[in-house]
Design an enzyme around this catalytic site. Structure first.
Site, short mmCIF file in Angstrom:
data_model
loop_
_atom_site.label_atom_id
_atom_site.label_comp_id
_atom_site.label_asym_id
_atom_site.label_seq_id
_atom_site.Cartn_x
_atom_site.Cartn_y
_atom_site.Cartn_z
N SER A 5 35.51 38.02 27.23
CA SER A 5 36.09 39.33 27.51
C SER A 5 36.87 39.21 28.81
O SER A 5 36.60 38.32 29.63
CB SER A 5 34.97 40.36 27.71
OG SER A 5 35.48 41.57 28.24
N TYR A 64 27.42 44.08 32.08
CA TYR A 64 28.33 43.49 31.07
C TYR A 64 29.25 42.47 31.74
O TYR A 64 29.43 41.36 31.24
CB TYR A 64 29.13 44.60 30.40
CG TYR A 64 30.04 44.12 29.30
CD1 TYR A 64 29.53 43.52 28.16
CD2 TYR A 64 31.42 44.27 29.40
CE1 TYR A 64 30.36 43.08 27.13
CE2 TYR A 64 32.26 43.84 28.38
CZ TYR A 64 31.73 43.23 27.25
OH TYR A 64 32.56 42.80 26.25
C1 8X3 Z 1 35.74 44.61 26.47
C2 8X3 Z 1 36.63 44.83 27.64
O1 8X3 Z 1 37.16 46.42 29.55
O2 8X3 Z 1 35.40 47.11 28.05
O3 8X3 Z 1 35.12 43.38 26.47
O4 8X3 Z 1 35.03 45.34 29.62
S1 8X3 Z 1 35.99 45.96 28.75
#
Ligand code: 8X3
Length: 258
Positions: free
Chosen positions: A143, A156
């Site tokens: 990502s 994340y």
């Molecule tokens: C997805 C991109 O901007 O939501 O992996 O982190 S974000």
């Protein structure tokens, strides 16, 4: 450069998280490119339906219910393969968008387990079969969150940075073997589930992510990129591709028409 057709030994492509979004779209694209696709995800009904759809369209597809965080199950799955050509580590996702100060450690743990350890488990288990093919490709779907942070990105962002480092390190360690390591880092992609899962099913919060953005990427845009990278001639290693919609200049700079 033209797309390389898979050889007999490298014709099998395993896709994790193939039940929806980027994983399902990638399975469709790789099947169309001539791969025998093996669809894995926890939700058996979904991958079975997709395998049936692909088979009915004349492709070769099988479904195997798998939780990538369950190492014993992953090892068992891997015993089915002597050689495979492609592994797409796509399973993963985000939970929550809380500041570091108040983020839920349980969300952080689950994100590390699915995104990082899930990728580690499946890659470790299938690396011998990828190597045995004489022409293997490991794809890590990370990502843009693995390449820069943003407020509320928290767990994340941390997990995706770890996944990026896993890909980079593996590439260094296996150089000289017939296996490529490709990292695809998508930015804003509107899928049916990513934002909804992140916000615990809150549709209003999920919709806000894409509010006013003319054309976020689709799952198929990313699948197209993955398939392009995978079908380059064997000696061409696309180390890393960052793919964003035109309306997104960085993780925090998004053009919205409101
Ligand atoms: C997805 C991109 O901007 O939501 O992996 O982190 S974000």
């Amino acid at each position: 450069m033209t797309a390389a057709a898979p050889s007999a030994a490298s014709r099998i492509a395993v896709v994790t998280g193939a039940s929806s979004g980027i994983g399902a779209a990638t399975a469709r694209r790789l099947a169309a490119a001539g791969y025998r696709v093996v669809l894995t995800a926890r939700r058996k009904d979904r991958i079975e339906a997709l395998a049936e759809e692909l088979t009915a369209a004349g492709h070769s597809a099988t479904a195997y219910a798998l939780d990538v965080t369950d190492r014993a199950a992953v090892d068992e799955f891997a015993t089915a393969f002597r050689t495979i050509g492609v592994l797409v580590n796509n399973a993963g996702g985000a939970l929550g968008a809380d500041p570091v100060a108040t983020g839920d450690p349980e969300d952080w743990r689950r994100m590390y387990e699915t995104n990082v350890l899930g990728t580690l488990n499946v890659t470790q288990a299938l690396l011998p079969a990828l190597t045995a093919s004489g022409d293997g490709t490991v794809v890590v779907v990370s990502s843009t969150a693995g390449h820069g942070t943003y407020e509320g990105g928290g767990g994340y962002v941390a997990a995706k940075h770890a996944e990026h480092v896993l890909a980079e390190t593996l590439r260094l360690e296996i150089v000289g073997t017939p296996v490529r390591v490709v990292e695809i880092a998508p930015g804003m992609v509107r899928t049916e589930e990513f934002a909804l899962t992140r916000f615990g099913g809150d549709t209003a919060k999920a919709a806000k992510v894409y509010e006013g953005v003319a054309e976020p990427l689709t799952a198929d845009d990313v699948a197209d990129t993955i398939t392009w990278a995978v079908t380059r001639p064997s000696h061409v290693n696309v180390d890393l591709m960052v793919v964003r919609p035109r309306a997104q200049a960085s993780n925090t700079k998004v053009h919205r028409e409101l």
